[in-house]
Scaffold this active site. Structure first.
Site, PDB file in Angstrom:
ATOM      1  N   ARG A 215      35.199  53.584  51.953  1.00  0.00           N
ATOM      2  CA  ARG A 215      36.394  52.791  52.655  1.00  0.00           C
ATOM      3  C   ARG A 215      37.129  51.474  51.523  1.00  0.00           C
ATOM      4  O   ARG A 215      38.373  51.618  51.340  1.00  0.00           O
ATOM      5  CB  ARG A 215      35.814  52.553  54.372  1.00  0.00           C
ATOM      6  CG  ARG A 215      36.555  53.073  54.551  1.00  0.00           C
ATOM      7  CD  ARG A 215      35.568  52.169  56.628  1.00  0.00           C
ATOM      8  NE  ARG A 215      33.532  52.680  56.448  1.00  0.00           N
ATOM      9  CZ  ARG A 215      32.758  52.402  57.047  1.00  0.00           C
ATOM     10  NH1 ARG A 215      33.232  51.202  57.788  1.00  0.00           N
ATOM     11  NH2 ARG A 215      31.248  52.102  56.434  1.00  0.00           N
TER      12      ARG A 215
ATOM     13  N   GLU B  90      23.595  54.638  56.520  1.00  0.00           N
ATOM     14  CA  GLU B  90      25.052  54.804  56.740  1.00  0.00           C
ATOM     15  C   GLU B  90      25.717  56.234  55.896  1.00  0.00           C
ATOM     16  O   GLU B  90      25.898  57.193  56.539  1.00  0.00           O
ATOM     17  CB  GLU B  90      26.443  53.917  56.053  1.00  0.00           C
ATOM     18  CG  GLU B  90      27.714  54.091  56.540  1.00  0.00           C
ATOM     19  CD  GLU B  90      28.809  53.465  56.134  1.00  0.00           C
ATOM     20  OE1 GLU B  90      29.639  52.446  56.705  1.00  0.00           O
ATOM     21  OE2 GLU B  90      27.952  52.603  54.557  1.00  0.00           O
TER      22      GLU B  90
ATOM     23  N   LEU C   1      40.674  51.790  59.972  1.00  0.00           N
ATOM     24  CA  LEU C   1      40.012  51.617  61.743  1.00  0.00           C
ATOM     25  C   LEU C   1      38.632  50.546  61.455  1.00  0.00           C
ATOM     26  O   LEU C   1      37.840  50.941  62.876  1.00  0.00           O
ATOM     27  CB  LEU C   1      39.950  53.314  62.163  1.00  0.00           C
ATOM     28  CG  LEU C   1      41.170  53.857  62.012  1.00  0.00           C
ATOM     29  CD1 LEU C   1      41.655  54.991  62.402  1.00  0.00           C
ATOM     30  CD2 LEU C   1      42.589  53.041  62.802  1.00  0.00           C
TER      31      LEU C   1
ATOM     32  N   GLU D 276      31.581  51.951  51.407  1.00  0.00           N
ATOM     33  CA  GLU D 276      32.238  51.809  49.655  1.00  0.00           C
ATOM     34  C   GLU D 276      33.438  52.755  49.646  1.00  0.00           C
ATOM     35  O   GLU D 276      34.325  52.224  48.936  1.00  0.00           O
ATOM     36  CB  GLU D 276      30.640  52.170  48.699  1.00  0.00           C
ATOM     37  CG  GLU D 276      31.035  52.844  47.282  1.00  0.00           C
ATOM     38  CD  GLU D 276      31.408  51.658  46.700  1.00  0.00           C
ATOM     39  OE1 GLU D 276      31.969  51.546  45.147  1.00  0.00           O
ATOM     40  OE2 GLU D 276      30.549  50.105  46.705  1.00  0.00           O
TER      41      GLU D 276
ATOM     42  N   ARG E 283      24.964  56.897  46.540  1.00  0.00           N
ATOM     43  CA  ARG E 283      24.946  57.427  46.103  1.00  0.00           C
ATOM     44  C   ARG E 283      26.098  57.376  44.825  1.00  0.00           C
ATOM     45  O   ARG E 283      26.479  56.166  44.502  1.00  0.00           O
ATOM     46  CB  ARG E 283      26.063  57.156  47.460  1.00  0.00           C
ATOM     47  CG  ARG E 283      27.404  58.774  47.285  1.00  0.00           C
ATOM     48  CD  ARG E 283      28.724  58.975  47.905  1.00  0.00           C
ATOM     49  NE  ARG E 283      29.152  59.762  48.035  1.00  0.00           N
ATOM     50  CZ  ARG E 283      30.667  59.904  48.784  1.00  0.00           C
ATOM     51  NH1 ARG E 283      30.220  58.959  49.318  1.00  0.00           N
ATOM     52  NH2 ARG E 283      30.742  61.217  48.581  1.00  0.00           N
TER      53      ARG E 283
END
Length: 208
Positions: free
Chosen positions: A70, A101, A49, A68, A28
């Site tokens: 987070r 992911e 979380l 990344e 990304r």
């Protein structure tokens, strides 16, 4: 690579944010800053979380595998430590997990996705058919994504800047020259064409 094959995860540790470096395999290239700011607020209120995933690359040094957004949000929230899953991945597994992911969360634009797929194929040293199987894609779908990279960097940027979709980009790939492709993309962007309108434009150009 099936997800079960890459979940060689270890224990969860609290790691200093400053000890975690970004992944060199991050597909990304653009991040939504307001979205990260909102996530930072949520982390301050509720904690992180879902831990990030890292691998050890030196004495008290870690490299990000997944998470990344987070990690950026944790830095924005000025957290000193973050929960992280310490995992044992090699380069190809690390690249694949990060790509998976993002693919599963639809967080990549189509060109970032294509570049990520191209990179994991290189790391895996495998065929497109094998990569498609590992990534859970059909071979035609994977081939179509890789075809997007035949557009020039300028054409890719034009698509991204004007929110033209993968299907818009694939439509203009039918045109035989870079000049015609660029002209069609600019027309689609300026006039806000749908995919169907862009396909019709391409048909008119091919029939001229």
């Amino acid at each position: 690579m099936p997800r079960n094959d890459i979940q060689k995860q270890g224990r969860i540790l609290m790691l200093p944010v400053d000890c975690i470096e970004p992944s060199p395999y991050q597909a990304r290239t653009a991040f939504d800053e307001p979205e990260i700011a909102a996530l930072a607020v949520s982390i301050l209120q509720n904690g992180l979380l879902q831990p990030i995933s890292v691998r050890r690359v030196g004495l008290r040094k870690y490299q990000l595998i997944a998470g990344e957004r987070r990690l950026r949000a944790c830095r924005l929230a000025k957290l000193e430590k973050v929960p992280a899953i310490l995992a044992d991945y090699d380069d190809s597994e690390s690249a694949a997990l990060g790509l998976l992911e993002n693919l599963q969360r639809s967080q990549l634009d189509p060109f970032d996705t294509a570049r990520g797929i191209k990179e994991v194929i290189r790391l895996w040293g495998c065929t497109q058919a094998e990569a498609a199987r590992r990534l859970g894609l059909s071979q035609p779908a994977l081939a179509n994504k890789l075809r997007l990279l035949t557009l020039t960097p300028e054409q890719q940027q034009l698509c991204a800047a004007n929110h033209l979709t993968e299907r818009h980009a694939r439509a203009v790939l039918r045109l035989p020259t870079e000049e015609l492709r660029s002209k069609a993309l600019k027309t689609a962007a300026q006039r806000g064409y749908t995919v169907q309108q862009t396909e019709a434009l391409v048909e008119r150009v091919l029939s001229a």
